[in-house]
Design a protein around this motif. Structure first.
Motif, PDB file in Angstrom:
ATOM      1  N   GLU A 155      -6.322  11.713 -12.904  1.00  0.00           N
ATOM      2  CA  GLU A 155      -7.554  12.499 -12.727  1.00  0.00           C
ATOM      3  C   GLU A 155      -7.436  13.262 -11.396  1.00  0.00           C
ATOM      4  N   VAL A 156      -7.030  14.508 -11.464  1.00  0.00           N
ATOM      5  CA  VAL A 156      -6.759  15.294 -10.257  1.00  0.00           C
ATOM      6  C   VAL A 156      -8.047  15.924  -9.739  1.00  0.00           C
ATOM      7  N   ASP A 157      -8.362  15.650  -8.486  1.00  0.00           N
ATOM      8  CA  ASP A 157      -9.532  16.231  -7.822  1.00  0.00           C
ATOM      9  C   ASP A 157      -9.027  17.141  -6.706  1.00  0.00           C
ATOM     10  N   PRO A 158      -9.087  18.468  -6.884  1.00  0.00           N
ATOM     11  CA  PRO A 158      -8.541  19.382  -5.870  1.00  0.00           C
ATOM     12  C   PRO A 158      -9.509  19.675  -4.729  1.00  0.00           C
ATOM     13  N   ASP A 159     -10.704  19.091  -4.772  1.00  0.00           N
ATOM     14  CA  ASP A 159     -11.763  19.503  -3.857  1.00  0.00           C
ATOM     15  C   ASP A 159     -12.045  18.515  -2.733  1.00  0.00           C
ATOM     16  N   VAL A 160     -11.133  17.582  -2.475  1.00  0.00           N
ATOM     17  CA  VAL A 160     -11.363  16.597  -1.412  1.00  0.00           C
ATOM     18  C   VAL A 160     -10.150  16.527  -0.497  1.00  0.00           C
ATOM     19  N   LEU A 161     -10.341  15.936   0.677  1.00  0.00           N
ATOM     20  CA  LEU A 161      -9.250  15.807   1.641  1.00  0.00           C
ATOM     21  C   LEU A 161      -8.323  14.649   1.294  1.00  0.00           C
ATOM     22  N   TYR A 162      -8.904  13.542   0.851  1.00  0.00           N
ATOM     23  CA  TYR A 162      -8.070  12.425   0.433  1.00  0.00           C
ATOM     24  C   TYR A 162      -8.852  11.532  -0.517  1.00  0.00           C
ATOM     25  N   VAL A 163      -8.116  10.704  -1.259  1.00  0.00           N
ATOM     26  CA  VAL A 163      -8.706   9.749  -2.189  1.00  0.00           C
ATOM     27  C   VAL A 163      -8.116   8.375  -1.902  1.00  0.00           C
ATOM     28  N   PHE A 218      -3.456   2.521  -3.710  1.00  0.00           N
ATOM     29  CA  PHE A 218      -2.823   3.832  -3.807  1.00  0.00           C
ATOM     30  C   PHE A 218      -3.760   4.904  -3.249  1.00  0.00           C
ATOM     31  N   LEU A 219      -3.215   5.708  -2.341  1.00  0.00           N
ATOM     32  CA  LEU A 219      -4.013   6.736  -1.675  1.00  0.00           C
ATOM     33  C   LEU A 219      -3.263   8.061  -1.745  1.00  0.00           C
ATOM     34  N   THR A 220      -4.004   9.145  -1.834  1.00  0.00           N
ATOM     35  CA  THR A 220      -3.400  10.477  -1.874  1.00  0.00           C
ATOM     36  C   THR A 220      -4.191  11.397  -0.961  1.00  0.00           C
ATOM     37  N   SER A 221      -3.502  12.404  -0.404  1.00  0.00           N
ATOM     38  CA  SER A 221      -4.185  13.351   0.470  1.00  0.00           C
ATOM     39  C   SER A 221      -3.813  14.765   0.086  1.00  0.00           C
ATOM     40  N   ARG A 243       0.852  -1.189   0.000  1.00  0.00           N
ATOM     41  CA  ARG A 243       0.000   0.000   0.000  1.00  0.00           C
ATOM     42  C   ARG A 243       0.892   1.244   0.000  1.00  0.00           C
ATOM     43  N   ILE A 244       0.598   2.191  -0.871  1.00  0.00           N
ATOM     44  CA  ILE A 244       1.409   3.403  -0.976  1.00  0.00           C
ATOM     45  C   ILE A 244       0.496   4.619  -0.884  1.00  0.00           C
ATOM     46  N   ALA A 245       0.832   5.543   0.019  1.00  0.00           N
ATOM     47  CA  ALA A 245       0.012   6.734   0.232  1.00  0.00           C
ATOM     48  C   ALA A 245       0.896   7.970   0.184  1.00  0.00           C
ATOM     49  N   SER A 246       0.375   9.042  -0.363  1.00  0.00           N
ATOM     50  CA  SER A 246       1.120  10.303  -0.402  1.00  0.00           C
ATOM     51  C   SER A 246       0.446  11.345   0.464  1.00  0.00           C
ATOM     52  N   ILE A 247       1.252  12.250   1.000  1.00  0.00           N
ATOM     53  CA  ILE A 247       0.747  13.375   1.790  1.00  0.00           C
ATOM     54  C   ILE A 247       1.057  14.661   1.037  1.00  0.00           C
ATOM     55  N   CYS A 248       0.055  15.509   0.883  1.00  0.00           N
ATOM     56  CA  CYS A 248       0.230  16.823   0.271  1.00  0.00           C
ATOM     57  C   CYS A 248       0.846  16.681  -1.131  1.00  0.00           C
ATOM     58  N   VAL A 249       1.907  17.420  -1.413  1.00  0.00           N
ATOM     59  CA  VAL A 249       2.501  17.371  -2.745  1.00  0.00           C
ATOM     60  C   VAL A 249       3.372  16.139  -2.963  1.00  0.00           C
ATOM     61  N   GLY A 250       3.366  15.212  -2.011  1.00  0.00           N
ATOM     62  CA  GLY A 250       3.971  13.907  -2.253  1.00  0.00           C
ATOM     63  C   GLY A 250       3.299  13.192  -3.413  1.00  0.00           C
TER      64      GLY A 250
END
Length: 319
Positions: free
Chosen positions: A138-146, A151-154, A98-105
């Motif tokens: 597909e960049v979604d700028p309107d959420v806290l995390y996906v 793969f997860l991004t915040s 599992r790989i997750a990024s924080i902010c501009v990570g």
């Protein structure tokens, strides 16, 4: 025990680095055991974090032992990433890590190609650049995390903590995650779909645009119930010409531009006054409080009450 590896690169943002280390280290199971082991991995023995230098105990080879890898943001998100880092992340993904990024990570994770075809988020200030650099994401700028599963991004650093708590809840249930949230002095109930609190700038017009005087007048009179006909009359144009000029110079319509100006004014009043929402609705030019709430929710992504709570903290009389 679940191993969480935090990847540290030159320019790493200290808060992004410390957030997952703290969240997972504080987690305890009902019997008191810690379910997570954390480690900091880096491609070099010493990392330049700007205000200080960091000695990482583990190298990139330790990522092979990780169950989860956290990719924090770096000060320059568009900087080139070394092939060995990208290859290490791709290899981990192939193993099912599992790989997750924080902010501009998210920029680092996107550079691996692992986010291609997936929805992802990052700090709203970097969202447009991320979308431009990696059009397959597909960049979604309107959420806290996906959460895409593996793969997860915040979004920003605080949203990174939301994401960590979400993963803890996914791993061990709500009770364990709620306890970790309390120890972090953090609410657990912020869901990933909640909007980032974005200051929506007014649509820009080119330097020297003929609409500049009209736009200034509109912003000064945004509290009035203006019609397109009144705006056109002030601009000394036909409504058809006015609409065409707005599309050419602001890429939007006069009414949408006016609504954007009103909502921006409403955000300021919600942040700085104790005025009831109905009064703010009237003051910024909405004839109906219901119409104001609906427009605010669509444009900002949350309700006026929730926006006020986030920016004022303490209860405000007359809400």
């Amino acid at each position: 025990m679940h191993t969480v590896a935090v990847l540290a690169l030159d320019g790493v943002l200290p808060f992004d680095l410390s957030t997952p280390l703290g969240a997972f280290a504080l987690t305890r199971l009902p019997d008191g055991r810690s379910p997570y082991r954390t480690m900091v991995c880096a491609p070099a023995d010493e990392i330049d974090a700007g205000d200080f230098r960091l000695r990482a105990p583990w190298g990139l080879d330790a990522l092979a032992d990780a169950d989860t890898i956290i990719v924090p943001g770096c000060a320059d998100p568009s900087a080139a990433i070394s092939p060995e880092v990208l290859d290490a992340l791709r290899a981990a993904a192939a193993r099912g890590t599992r790989i997750a990024s924080i902010c501009v990570g998210a920029f680092i994770l996107a550079a691996t190609g692992l986010l291609d075809g997936l929805r992802a988020t990052t700090h709203w200030l970097g969202a447009a650049e991320l979308a431009a650099l990696y059009p397959e994401v597909e960049v979604d700028p309107d959420v806290l995390y996906v959460d895409n599963g593996q793969f997860l991004t915040s979004a920003g650093a605080a949203a990174g903590l939301d994401l960590c708590l979400h993963m803890i809840r996914r791993d061990h249930g709500s009770a364990v995650a709620a306890d970790a949230a309390r120890l972090s002095v953090m609410p657990l109930e912020r869901e990933g779909g909640q909007a980032q609190f974005i200051v929506h700038e007014l649509p820009p017009s080119p330097d020297g645009a003929t609409l500049e005087p009209v736009l200034r007048w509109l912003e000064e009179n945004a509290g009035r119930e203006l019609t397109v006909g009144e705006i056109a009359a002030h601009a000394r144009m036909s409504t058809r010409t006015l609409n065409r000029r707005f599309r050419e110079q602001t890429a939007t319509t006069p009414v949408r531009w006016l609504h954007r100006a009103r909502i921006r004014r409403a955000q300021y009043l919600l942040e700085t006054t104790a005025y009831p929402v109905d009064r703010i609705a009237a003051q910024v030019g909405f004839g109906s409080p219901t119409a104001f709430r609906d427009r605010f929710k669509r444009q900002v992504g949350t309700s006026p009450h929730a926006y006020r709570r986030a920016f004022q903290g303490a209860p405000v009389p007359g809400r």
